[in-house]
Scaffold this active site. Structure first.
Site, PDB file in Angstrom:
ATOM      1  N   GLU A 294      31.833  57.923  91.882  1.00 26.55           N
ATOM      2  CA  GLU A 294      31.707  56.375  91.803  1.00 26.55           C
ATOM      3  C   GLU A 294      31.198  56.126  93.298  1.00 26.55           C
ATOM      4  OE1 GLU A 294      35.090  54.394  89.380  1.00 26.55           O
ATOM      5  OE2 GLU A 294      35.412  54.183  91.160  1.00 26.55           O
ATOM      6  N   HIS A 323      35.074  82.288  81.835  1.00 26.34           N
ATOM      7  CA  HIS A 323      35.131  82.585  80.580  1.00 26.34           C
ATOM      8  C   HIS A 323      34.370  81.677  79.758  1.00 26.34           C
ATOM      9  CE1 HIS A 323      36.965  86.540  81.270  1.00 26.34           C
ATOM     10  NE2 HIS A 323      37.676  86.024  82.283  1.00 26.34           N
ATOM     11  N   LYS A 436      33.262  46.407  82.444  1.00 27.49           N
ATOM     12  CA  LYS A 436      34.681  45.761  82.540  1.00 27.49           C
ATOM     13  C   LYS A 436      34.438  44.288  82.252  1.00 27.49           C
ATOM     14  CE  LYS A 436      37.449  47.522  86.369  1.00 27.49           C
ATOM     15  NZ  LYS A 436      38.223  47.203  87.576  1.00 27.49           N
TER      16      LYS A 436
HETATM   17  O1  PA5 Z   1      38.090  53.549  92.991  1.00 27.62           O
HETATM   18  C1  PA5 Z   1      38.106  52.544  92.366  1.00 27.62           C
HETATM   19  O2  PA5 Z   1      38.040  51.549  92.900  1.00 27.62           O
HETATM   20  C2  PA5 Z   1      38.575  52.397  90.766  1.00 27.62           C
HETATM   21  O3  PA5 Z   1      38.415  53.559  90.261  1.00 27.62           O
HETATM   22  C3  PA5 Z   1      39.926  51.657  90.575  1.00 27.62           C
HETATM   23  O4  PA5 Z   1      40.888  52.350  91.368  1.00 27.62           O
HETATM   24  C4  PA5 Z   1      40.148  51.591  89.121  1.00 27.62           C
HETATM   25  O5  PA5 Z   1      39.115  50.609  88.696  1.00 27.62           O
HETATM   26  C5  PA5 Z   1      41.437  50.757  89.113  1.00 27.62           C
HETATM   27  O6  PA5 Z   1      41.263  49.391  89.727  1.00 27.62           O
HETATM   28  P1  PA5 Z   1      42.621  48.802  90.031  1.00 27.62           P
HETATM   29  O7  PA5 Z   1      43.530  49.551  90.903  1.00 27.62           O
HETATM   30  O8  PA5 Z   1      42.179  47.448  90.564  1.00 27.62           O
HETATM   31  O9  PA5 Z   1      43.472  48.656  88.849  1.00 27.62           O
END
Ligand code: PA5
Length: 462
Positions: A294, A323, A436
């Site tokens: 990410e 394996h 989203k």
């Molecule tokens: O790293 C990030 O920003 C995302 O993976 C969020 O943690 C994830 O989308 C969850 O978001 P939130 O904490 O707003 O529910």
């Protein structure tokens, strides 16, 4: 201290075609790395830079509040149920799996020193959720709902289901069984938590989900099951001091970031495998995968140019995946950089009995499983080198709160430095937003009517 061995990326060992002249590269990029580290440390306190995670190790106030609350509820609950997804769950899973006794939830209360069991719901599979909620006695469960935005559909739908069930069983007192970790001011969960009167903890400003493990997001669940969070913070602080060193020769996060960057951009090694030789560290790979993917997978660079870059992280587990995946890694395309994590000293020493001496497995007798797992790590690394495949080895002296915290913090800094080398925004995730928004539209959220129309048209074509 966590250490890094990068000998097996060197051209002297794996040849010029696939290897780097590491010392020369360190010298060539000395200035860049120095500038990046200085810059990150200068920017970290500025608003909007998303670098507040670099200060979390020093946040004694949060540690104090978390410990105080954990002491207050100690002995009151049999279970902790964490609701969250992505960065709100992966750090929690990685650290509890690493630091709690193996098979924690199957142990007796005495074996757990009276500490509760811990469950993470980080998906929205109806069968899994129903199965878990039917099994747990919610009246004896403390639910920690974690979402920074306060509106993530997966987490909020779980929360709504659990809240309704809790209220049904406990009436008004259900409120005591929920603790919310969310933004200090904004978001739907913040609003609801204040309205309903839940105990709350804060996800600090300028800390993204995937960099939040050392905020209350991670610290609260850890303290609730008895993990020494002060020791963890000491690990973060000590590692932070090490990684403030602007000299690449003395900064393992910078070294591994540069090695990954050069392997990708010069040697076409676009895949980064994370392979701990320890079952307890298995979920560190999941956490790393999100952190790396990410943060570094981006369409545009900081100049707004379309670049579509980012190394792809892959999870593996030693020795199990020898394996499964190693055949591909040795003989398939030479497009990977493999990160081994090696544990120097395991908690337990397990001897293999001296039996079947006159058979083909006799050589194992009298050795330990500890010797075997590390011999396998070493031999796999050497075999990969024979095939001219680059690997780095990160060693952790022992699986302790201090060392695990060091390891995770090192990866966070490594990711931030890699992002600077790629010249991208490490801390946003525009590619997550589109799906989203479509989900909100599909589920009828107000304000997403336009998206719903677009989506209907697109889905009709398909
Ligand atoms: O790293 C990030 O920003 C995302 O993976 C969020 O943690 C994830 O989308 C969850 O978001 P939130 O904490 O707003 O529910």
């Amino acid at each position: 201290m966590v250490t890094l061995n990068y000998k097996h990326v060197d051209a002297q060992i794996i040849g010029k075609e696939h290897g780097l002249n590491v010392e020369k590269e360190f010298d060539n990029h000395k200035g860049d790395i120095e500038r990046i580290i200085k810059d990150l440390n200068q920017r970290k306190d500025k608003q909007g830079q998303w670098l507040q995670w670099m200060n979390l190790g020093y946040n004694e106030e949060t540690v104090w509040y978390v410990k105080e609350y954990a002491a207050q509820v100690k002995g009151k609950y049999e279970n902790i149920l964490v609701l969250g997804i992505g960065g709100s769950a992966l750090g929690g899973i990685a650290v509890t799996e690493a630091l709690l006794k193996p098979y924690w939830n199957l142990l007796s209360p005495e074996q757990r020193n009276g500490m509760p069991r811990i469950f993470f719901l980080d998906n929205i599979d109806p069968d899994q959720i129903t199965g878990l909620l039917d099994m747990l006695d919610l009246r004896k469960t403390l639910v920690n709902v974690i979402t920074k935005s306060g509106s993530t559909a997966e987490t909020m739908s779980q929360y709504m289901i659990v809240k309704a069930r809790l209220e049904q069983q406990l009436g008004d007192a259900y409120r005591n069984n929920i603790v919310a970790t969310t933004d200090q001011k904004t978001g739907i969960l913040r609003q609801l938590a204040d309205q309903e009167g839940y105990k709350t903890f804060v996800v600090p400003d300028d800390v993204g989900g995937r960099f939040s493990v050392f905020s209350a997001v991670g610290l609260l669940p850890f303290a609730l099951v008895g993990i020494d969070i002060e020791d963890m913070m000491n690990g973060v602080k000590d590692m932070d001091l090490e990684l403030k060193n602007t000299d690449i020769h003395n900064n393992i996060a910078a070294q591994n970031a540069l090695i990954h960057y050069l392997m990708d951009t010069k040697k076409d090694k676009n895949l980064s495998v994370m392979m701990p030789y320890s079952s307890r560290l298995k979920y560190v790979s999941d956490w790393y995968t999100q952190l790396w993917a990410e943060s570094l997978g981006k369409e545009e660079n900081l100049k707004g140019k379309k670049v579509h870059i980012g190394p792809t992280p892959i999870k593996a587990l030693g020795a199990t995946d020898q394996h499964s995946q190693i055949q591909l890694y040795n003989e398939g395309p030479n497009n990977k950089l493999i990160n081994f994590i090696r544990v120097e000293e395991f908690d337990k020493t397990l001897e293999i009995p001296k039996i079947f001496e006159y058979t083909g497995i006799g050589y194992l007798g009298g050795k330990t499983i500890n010797q075997l797992i590390n011999a396998e790590a070493d031999s796999t690394r050497v075999a990969l080198s024979d095939y001219k495949r680059p690997t780095v080895t990160i060693s952790i002296p022992k699986i302790t709160p201090y060392n695990v915290a060091q390891l995770l913090y090192m990866f966070e800094v490594q990711t931030a430095i890699a992002g600077e080398l790629y010249n991208i925004n490490t801390f946003n995730q525009p590619g997550v937003e589109q799906a989203k928004n479509y989900t909100y539209a599909l589920m009828g959220r107000a304000g997403y009517e336009e998206s719903a129309k677009v989506l209907e048209e697109k889905m009709a074509v398909i």
